[in-house]
Design a protein around this motif. Structure first.
Motif, PDB file in Angstrom:
ATOM      1  N   ASP A  40      -8.916   3.998  -7.471  1.00 29.48           N
ATOM      2  CA  ASP A  40      -7.977   2.996  -6.943  1.00 29.48           C
ATOM      3  C   ASP A  40      -7.527   3.366  -5.528  1.00 29.48           C
ATOM      4  N   SER A  41      -6.730   2.468  -4.968  1.00 27.02           N
ATOM      5  CA  SER A  41      -6.191   2.666  -3.616  1.00 27.02           C
ATOM      6  C   SER A  41      -4.672   2.575  -3.640  1.00 27.02           C
ATOM      7  N   LEU A  42      -4.065   3.226  -2.672  1.00 28.15           N
ATOM      8  CA  LEU A  42      -2.626   3.137  -2.445  1.00 28.15           C
ATOM      9  C   LEU A  42      -2.390   3.209  -0.948  1.00 28.15           C
ATOM     10  N   ARG A  43      -1.291   2.617  -0.499  1.00 31.25           N
ATOM     11  CA  ARG A  43      -0.891   2.765   0.894  1.00 31.25           C
ATOM     12  C   ARG A  43       0.535   3.305   0.936  1.00 31.25           C
ATOM     13  N   LEU A  44       0.681   4.422   1.596  1.00 27.91           N
ATOM     14  CA  LEU A  44       1.988   5.013   1.811  1.00 27.91           C
ATOM     15  C   LEU A  44       2.525   4.578   3.167  1.00 27.91           C
ATOM     16  N   SER A  45       3.837   4.415   3.229  1.00 30.02           N
ATOM     17  CA  SER A  45       4.496   4.067   4.482  1.00 30.02           C
ATOM     18  C   SER A  45       5.588   5.081   4.783  1.00 30.02           C
ATOM     19  N   GLN A  82      11.584  12.652   2.351  1.00 34.88           N
ATOM     20  CA  GLN A  82      11.969  13.172   1.044  1.00 34.88           C
ATOM     21  C   GLN A  82      10.781  13.310   0.095  1.00 34.88           C
ATOM     22  N   GLY A  83       9.669  12.715   0.443  1.00 35.06           N
ATOM     23  CA  GLY A  83       8.473  12.800  -0.379  1.00 35.06           C
ATOM     24  C   GLY A  83       8.334  11.612  -1.312  1.00 35.06           C
ATOM     25  N   THR A  84       7.097  11.267  -1.598  1.00 38.02           N
ATOM     26  CA  THR A  84       6.799  10.205  -2.547  1.00 38.02           C
ATOM     27  C   THR A  84       5.668  10.680  -3.455  1.00 38.02           C
ATOM     28  N   GLN A  85       5.817  10.453  -4.751  1.00 41.79           N
ATOM     29  CA  GLN A  85       4.870  10.976  -5.725  1.00 41.79           C
ATOM     30  C   GLN A  85       3.653  10.070  -5.835  1.00 41.79           C
ATOM     31  N   VAL A  86       2.487  10.693  -5.796  1.00 42.00           N
ATOM     32  CA  VAL A  86       1.230   9.994  -6.061  1.00 42.00           C
ATOM     33  C   VAL A  86       0.572  10.702  -7.248  1.00 42.00           C
ATOM     34  N   ALA A  87       0.262   9.936  -8.283  1.00 38.10           N
ATOM     35  CA  ALA A  87      -0.379  10.491  -9.470  1.00 38.10           C
ATOM     36  C   ALA A  87      -1.648   9.692  -9.750  1.00 38.10           C
ATOM     37  N   VAL A  88      -2.763  10.392  -9.879  1.00 35.86           N
ATOM     38  CA  VAL A  88      -4.047   9.749 -10.098  1.00 35.86           C
ATOM     39  C   VAL A  88      -4.599  10.232 -11.442  1.00 35.86           C
ATOM     40  N   SER A  89      -4.794   9.296 -12.344  1.00 35.13           N
ATOM     41  CA  SER A  89      -5.317   9.647 -13.664  1.00 35.13           C
ATOM     42  C   SER A  89      -6.833   9.467 -13.697  1.00 35.13           C
ATOM     43  N   THR A  95       6.627   2.944  12.306  1.00 38.07           N
ATOM     44  CA  THR A  95       6.170   3.258  10.953  1.00 38.07           C
ATOM     45  C   THR A  95       4.759   3.824  11.007  1.00 38.07           C
ATOM     46  N   VAL A  96       4.525   4.824  10.191  1.00 34.96           N
ATOM     47  CA  VAL A  96       3.189   5.382  10.036  1.00 34.96           C
ATOM     48  C   VAL A  96       2.733   5.122   8.608  1.00 34.96           C
ATOM     49  N   TYR A  97       1.436   4.889   8.457  1.00 32.04           N
ATOM     50  CA  TYR A  97       0.864   4.542   7.165  1.00 32.04           C
ATOM     51  C   TYR A  97      -0.228   5.541   6.785  1.00 32.04           C
ATOM     52  N   GLU A 143       9.897   7.589   3.203  1.00 31.25           N
ATOM     53  CA  GLU A 143       8.576   7.250   2.684  1.00 31.25           C
ATOM     54  C   GLU A 143       8.693   6.246   1.552  1.00 31.25           C
ATOM     55  N   SER A 144       7.614   5.528   1.346  1.00 31.44           N
ATOM     56  CA  SER A 144       7.518   4.617   0.210  1.00 31.44           C
ATOM     57  C   SER A 144       6.045   4.384  -0.098  1.00 31.44           C
ATOM     58  N   GLY A 145       5.781   3.837  -1.290  1.00 28.81           N
ATOM     59  CA  GLY A 145       4.419   3.435  -1.612  1.00 28.81           C
ATOM     60  C   GLY A 145       3.708   4.275  -2.639  1.00 28.81           C
TER      61      GLY A 145
END
Length: 119
Positions: A16-21, A111-118, A78-80, A6-8
Protein backbone atom coordinates in the motif's frame (compact mmCIF):
# COMPACT_ATOMS: atom_id res chain seq x y z
CA UNK A 1 11.06 28.25 18.26
CA UNK A 2 10.26 26.36 15.07
CA UNK A 3 7.27 24.05 15.34
CA UNK A 4 6.63 21.05 13.15
CA UNK A 5 3.38 19.10 13.01
CA UNK A 6 3.24 15.75 11.24
CA UNK A 7 0.19 13.92 10.00
CA UNK A 8 -0.74 11.06 7.70
CA UNK A 9 0.46 7.96 9.49
CA UNK A 10 -1.63 4.84 9.89
CA UNK A 11 -1.95 1.08 9.53
CA UNK A 12 -1.70 -0.32 6.02
CA UNK A 13 -0.92 -3.58 4.29
CA UNK A 14 2.28 -4.42 2.48
CA UNK A 15 2.28 -2.88 -0.98
CA UNK A 16 0.00 0.00 0.00
CA UNK A 17 0.85 3.69 -0.06
CA UNK A 18 0.74 6.50 2.47
CA UNK A 19 1.57 10.19 2.34
CA UNK A 20 2.98 11.93 5.36
CA UNK A 21 2.79 15.69 5.78
CA UNK A 22 4.76 18.04 7.97
CA UNK A 23 3.75 21.65 8.42
CA UNK A 24 6.57 23.90 9.62
CA UNK A 25 6.20 27.28 11.30
CA UNK A 26 9.57 28.65 10.20
CA UNK A 27 9.66 31.27 7.50
CA UNK A 28 10.90 29.74 4.25
CA UNK A 29 13.95 31.94 3.98
CA UNK A 30 15.07 30.62 7.37
CA UNK A 31 15.02 27.00 6.20
CA UNK A 32 18.01 25.26 4.66
CA UNK A 33 16.44 21.83 4.41
CA UNK A 34 13.83 19.49 5.82
CA UNK A 35 14.15 15.79 6.42
CA UNK A 36 12.28 12.68 7.44
CA UNK A 37 13.73 10.22 9.90
CA UNK A 38 12.23 7.10 11.40
CA UNK A 39 12.69 4.94 14.46
CA UNK A 40 11.60 1.32 14.34
CA UNK A 41 10.94 -0.62 17.55
CA UNK A 42 14.22 -1.55 19.19
CA UNK A 43 16.32 0.29 16.63
CA UNK A 44 18.12 3.58 16.39
CA UNK A 45 16.66 6.52 14.55
CA UNK A 46 17.62 6.48 10.88
CA UNK A 47 17.62 8.99 8.06
CA UNK A 48 14.95 8.47 5.41
CA UNK A 49 15.02 11.45 3.05
CA UNK A 50 15.75 15.16 2.88
CA UNK A 51 15.07 18.09 0.60
CA UNK A 52 16.73 21.49 0.38
CA UNK A 53 14.17 24.24 0.62
CA UNK A 54 15.37 26.63 -2.10
CA UNK A 55 16.74 24.30 -4.78
CA UNK A 56 14.65 21.24 -3.98
CA UNK A 57 17.59 18.83 -4.05
CA UNK A 58 16.60 15.48 -2.63
CA UNK A 59 18.48 12.72 -0.86
CA UNK A 60 17.29 9.25 0.11
CA UNK A 61 18.37 6.32 2.18
CA UNK A 62 19.13 3.30 0.03
CA UNK A 63 16.37 1.35 1.75
CA UNK A 64 13.65 3.67 0.43
CA UNK A 65 15.12 4.84 -2.87
CA UNK A 66 12.68 4.26 -5.70
CA UNK A 67 9.72 3.80 -3.34
CA UNK A 68 9.57 7.04 -1.32
CA UNK A 69 9.44 10.57 -2.65
CA UNK A 70 10.05 13.71 -0.60
CA UNK A 71 8.65 17.01 -1.81
CA UNK A 72 7.82 20.45 -0.47
CA UNK A 73 5.24 23.13 -1.02
CA UNK A 74 6.89 26.46 -0.29
CA UNK A 75 3.61 28.34 -0.28
CA UNK A 76 2.17 26.04 2.37
CA UNK A 77 5.43 25.62 4.32
CA UNK A 78 4.85 21.90 4.18
CA UNK A 79 7.02 18.93 3.35
CA UNK A 80 5.61 15.59 2.22
CA UNK A 81 6.80 12.03 2.14
CA UNK A 82 5.00 9.88 -0.40
CA UNK A 83 5.57 6.25 0.51
CA UNK A 84 4.73 3.59 -2.07
CA UNK A 85 5.18 -0.16 -2.08
CA UNK A 86 5.36 -0.18 1.69
CA UNK A 87 7.01 -3.14 3.41
CA UNK A 88 6.65 -4.45 6.96
CA UNK A 89 10.20 -3.24 7.63
CA UNK A 90 9.01 0.32 7.00
CA UNK A 91 7.04 0.11 10.25
CA UNK A 92 8.30 2.91 12.50
CA UNK A 93 7.52 6.26 14.01
CA UNK A 94 8.33 8.87 11.38
CA UNK A 95 9.65 12.27 12.37
CA UNK A 96 10.17 15.37 10.31
CA UNK A 97 13.09 17.62 11.13
CA UNK A 98 14.11 21.16 10.27
CA UNK A 99 17.56 22.58 9.65
CA UNK A 100 17.94 26.36 9.50
CA UNK A 101 20.13 28.34 7.13
CA UNK A 102 22.74 28.39 9.89
CA UNK A 103 23.30 24.68 9.09
CA UNK A 104 23.79 23.61 12.70
CA UNK A 105 22.06 20.30 12.15
CA UNK A 106 18.45 19.31 12.66
CA UNK A 107 17.55 21.29 15.74
CA UNK A 108 13.78 21.13 15.51
CA UNK A 109 11.68 17.98 15.38
CA UNK A 110 8.05 17.04 15.08
CA UNK A 111 6.21 14.81 17.53
CA UNK A 112 6.26 11.82 15.20
CA UNK A 113 3.58 9.87 13.39
CA UNK A 114 3.20 6.10 13.52
CA UNK A 115 3.34 4.04 10.35
CA UNK A 116 2.53 0.33 10.67
CA UNK A 117 2.73 -2.03 7.71
CA UNK A 118 1.25 -5.51 8.04
CA UNK A 119 2.34 -8.42 5.89
Amino acid sequence: QVQLVESGGGLVQAGDSLRLSCAVSARTFETYDMAWFRRAPGKDREFVASITWSAGRTYYADSVKGRFTISRDNAKNTVYLQMNALKPEDTAVYYCAHQSILKRGYENWGQGTQVAVSS
